[in-house]
Structures are given as C-alpha cells and as structure tokens.
Design an enzyme around this catalytic site. Structure first.
Site, short mmCIF file in Angstrom:
data_model
loop_
_atom_site.label_atom_id
_atom_site.label_comp_id
_atom_site.label_asym_id
_atom_site.label_seq_id
_atom_site.Cartn_x
_atom_site.Cartn_y
_atom_site.Cartn_z
CB THR A 31 54.54 -5.04 -17.19
OG1 THR A 31 53.69 -4.16 -17.92
CG2 THR A 31 54.31 -6.47 -17.67
CB SER A 69 56.32 3.42 -15.49
OG SER A 69 56.03 3.32 -16.86
CB THR A 123 58.90 -1.03 -20.10
OG1 THR A 123 57.57 -1.26 -20.56
CG2 THR A 123 59.46 -2.31 -19.49
CG ASP A 124 54.35 2.01 -20.69
OD1 ASP A 124 54.85 1.19 -21.49
OD2 ASP A 124 53.18 1.94 -20.30
N1 DAS Z 1 52.44 -1.23 -17.29
C1 DAS Z 1 53.35 -0.45 -18.03
C2 DAS Z 1 54.16 0.46 -17.15
O1 DAS Z 1 53.95 0.48 -15.95
C3 DAS Z 1 54.16 -1.20 -19.03
C4 DAS Z 1 55.36 -1.97 -18.55
O2 DAS Z 1 55.77 -2.01 -17.41
O3 DAS Z 1 55.96 -2.60 -19.42
O4 DAS Z 1 55.03 1.13 -17.68
#
Ligand code: DAS
Length: 341
Positions: free
Chosen positions: A20, A65, A97-98
């Site tokens: 993100t 991710s 973050t995932d």
């Molecule tokens: N788009 C998601 C990821 O790549 C979520 C994020 O980054 O918060 O993990």
C-alpha cells in the site's frame, strides 16, 4: 538512489518491495490502487537527512505483499547480509502490511549481522488523506541508524512504535495502529527523530540461509469446534513437507484428531501452536487425550511462544536449510528456546 551525506560511514540501505505504501492509481480512470512507486519516490517524501547519514535505496520488488514467496525472502536476506557486509550500519525493508509479520520474522532468523533491520509499510496510500508512509519510513530509518548496546535483530517500526519480529502481529484490517505485540507489548517508540527502547528481547537462534530450490510448503491448519480429521489426513498426500496445527488454548486438539496427527507426524513434522494469538504452549499441565502431555508423548513438536504464522516461517526455513528432519527439528527447538531465554 542516494540521499544525504556521502562522507560519513553511517549508511542505511532501504529495500522497497511494494504494498500500500507504494500504491497509486495506475492510470487515469483505472479502478483501485496498485503497487507502482519505487524507492526513489518513497524516499523523496522524506525531509533531508543530516550530512552524517547516508540513505541508499534499492528497488527489490513492486508487488502486493500477499504475492511474496519464501524464495523472495531468501533472496532478500542474501541482499541484506550483503548490504551489511558492504558496510551498512542498518537496513530498512518497506513492504505491504499483510504479510509483514512473516517477512520480519524470516529476516530475523536469516539475517545474522550486528545491524538492525527495521521493517515498515503503510495502511494508507499516498492518494489518501493522512498517508502514514513517510512518517513510518522516517521512523524506520531512525531505528536502523540508531546505535544500540544490544542486538535488536529485526524489528517492525510502525505508527511510532517498535515491535520485536518474534511477537508482532497485524491486528486490525485498516487501522494505522494495526501492529501490536499481544504477548509482550512494544520494545519502544520513536519521538522527534529519537529512538527510545523500553524493553529488550533475547538474541534469537539463527537459521542458515537455505537454497531456494530446497524450500517446500508447510501447511497451516486451525482447530475449530466440531471439526474432524479429514483435512489432516490429506496434508501429506498433497505434498506438504510439514504442518502447523493451531490448537485450542495452550496447544490442545480434539481427541478425535489425535490419531491422524500422530500418523501425519510419522510422515512429516507436525508442530502444535496456540490459536489464541498470545502466550505460549504448555508442557505438563493437562492430561486428557489431545492435550499437551498426550501430544508430546506421541512425538509432536510444540511452538512455545511462536504463533502459528511464525512457527510456519521457522519450520519452512529449517526444513529447507538442514539436510534431514532430526537436524531441522533441532534447529527449530533452538529457535523456540532462544525466544524466551
Ligand atoms: N496491499 C496490501 C499489501 O501489499 C496491504 C498493505 O500494504 O497494507 O500487503
């Protein structure tokens, strides 16, 4: 890309992987944001650093991710070890973050150098009001550049907090304060560019960086009320090289699945973790079928203070890094012991 002074040996290397924090609309009229920004754009959002700090950026991946693989993490750990060997004081990893809690723990196991690795990301993209990317990167650079009298290893720096890779968990789907450490709390915080450590963790036992070709898939199964053993009975035939079972409470499973678990453990290593999200598994309290005493007597391994996701990271890496099951489980046990030593 290089930002800051070049005459001082204190250098932080920043690896960008997407997520993100790097997401934006790909073209006019496109639906939804996608990872697109490289490390130059991410670092351009920061104020200038003092001349004594050099920040060097590396575009490593540009992806959500959830698309990262263990092969990517092995390559990243090689690149990080290389950056430290080339003189970096610390390093930052920016990603989605995932799966950030899994990346951070894998790097904690694989990057065996003195410097700190600070992993970060953002919950709001640069298109959104209150984008948290720049402040998270800035804090992560400060933590990576800090001089410590102990070895923090890999940490997650997010929303001005510092979390140990072994305990951190993404605990909210959308909040900028999503990263929490339910078992232990944060290790400290950042404020006005300074780094405050309030707790320490013991040094984690490492795992040798495996050959990518040796990486196999470890299954993760959660015990649920009323469930039976059908999934467990299929795991080995599907080609998984190990299995994590997130048991109830302190590491308990229904009596009706115990025989299937023991049979599975004869074929591939099975590790029991707690599905609660905090605390550690018991060793010698409960005596009913499916409790820890029964499962240990049947040869199953316990995850201790590692949750299911972290146990899966460790088991995947040790099974790839060491030549046989006994040696791999020895390395896994060393990781578990070192967590709480
Ligand atoms: N788009 C998601 C990821 O790549 C979520 C994020 O980054 O918060 O993990």
């Amino acid at each position: 890309m290089i930002v800051g002074g070049v005459n001082d040996p204190k250098k932080v290397v920043v690896f960008a992987l997407g997520g993100t924090i790097a997401s934006t609309t790909s073209s006019a009229g496109a639906t939804g944001i996608v990872p697109a920004l490289g490390v130059t754009a991410l670092l351009a959002s920061l104020p200038p650093f003092e001349p004594s700090l050099t920040v060097e950026g590396v575009d490593f991946r540009t992806m959500p991710s959830g698309d990262l693989t263990f092969g990517d993490l092995v390559s990243l750990s090689d690149a990080l070890n290389g950056a430290f060997d080339a003189g970096a004081h610390g390093a930052v990893v920016i990603q989605g973050t995932d799966t950030l809690e899994e990346t951070a723990f894998a790097l904690d196991l694989l990057v065996r150098r003195a410097g700190t690795v600070a992993v970060t990301g953002a919950m709001r993209s640069s298109n959104e009001v209150g984008h948290d990317g720049p402040s998270n990167i800035l804090s992560a650079v400060r933590v990576a550049a800090a001089t410590t009298s102990w070895k923090p290893g890999t940490v997650v720096v997010f929303n001005d907090e510092i979390h140990a890779a072994r305990y951190v968990h993404k605990g909210h789907a959308t909040s900028p304060s999503t990263f929490v450490s339910p078992s232990a709390g944060p290790l400290g915080w950042t404020i006005e560019g300074r780094v405050r450590w309030t707790s320490r963790v013991s040094e984690l036992a490492g795992v040798s960086v495996p050959e990518e070709s040796r990486l196999g898939h470890v299954a993760l199964v959660r015990c649920t009320i009323g469930d039976d053993d059908r999934l467990i009975r299929r795991i080995a035939e599907l080609g998984y090289v190990g299995a994590i079972v997130e048991g109830f409470g302190a590491g308990h499973v229904p009596a009706r699945v115990v025989d299937a678990l023991e049979a599975l453990n004869d074929e591939i290593p099975v590790v029991i973790a707690t599905r609660t999200g905090a605390g550690e598994t018991l060793r010698h309290t409960y005596g009913f079928p499916g409790a820890e005493i029964d499962l240990q007597s049947r040869g199953l391994t316990f995850a201790g203070a590692l949750d299911g996701l972290k146990a899966r990271v460790a088991l995947t890496l040790v099974l790839a890094a060491y030549p046989n099951r006994a040696r791999a489980l020895e390395a896994f046990a060393a990781v578990i012991t070192s967590l709480t030593d």
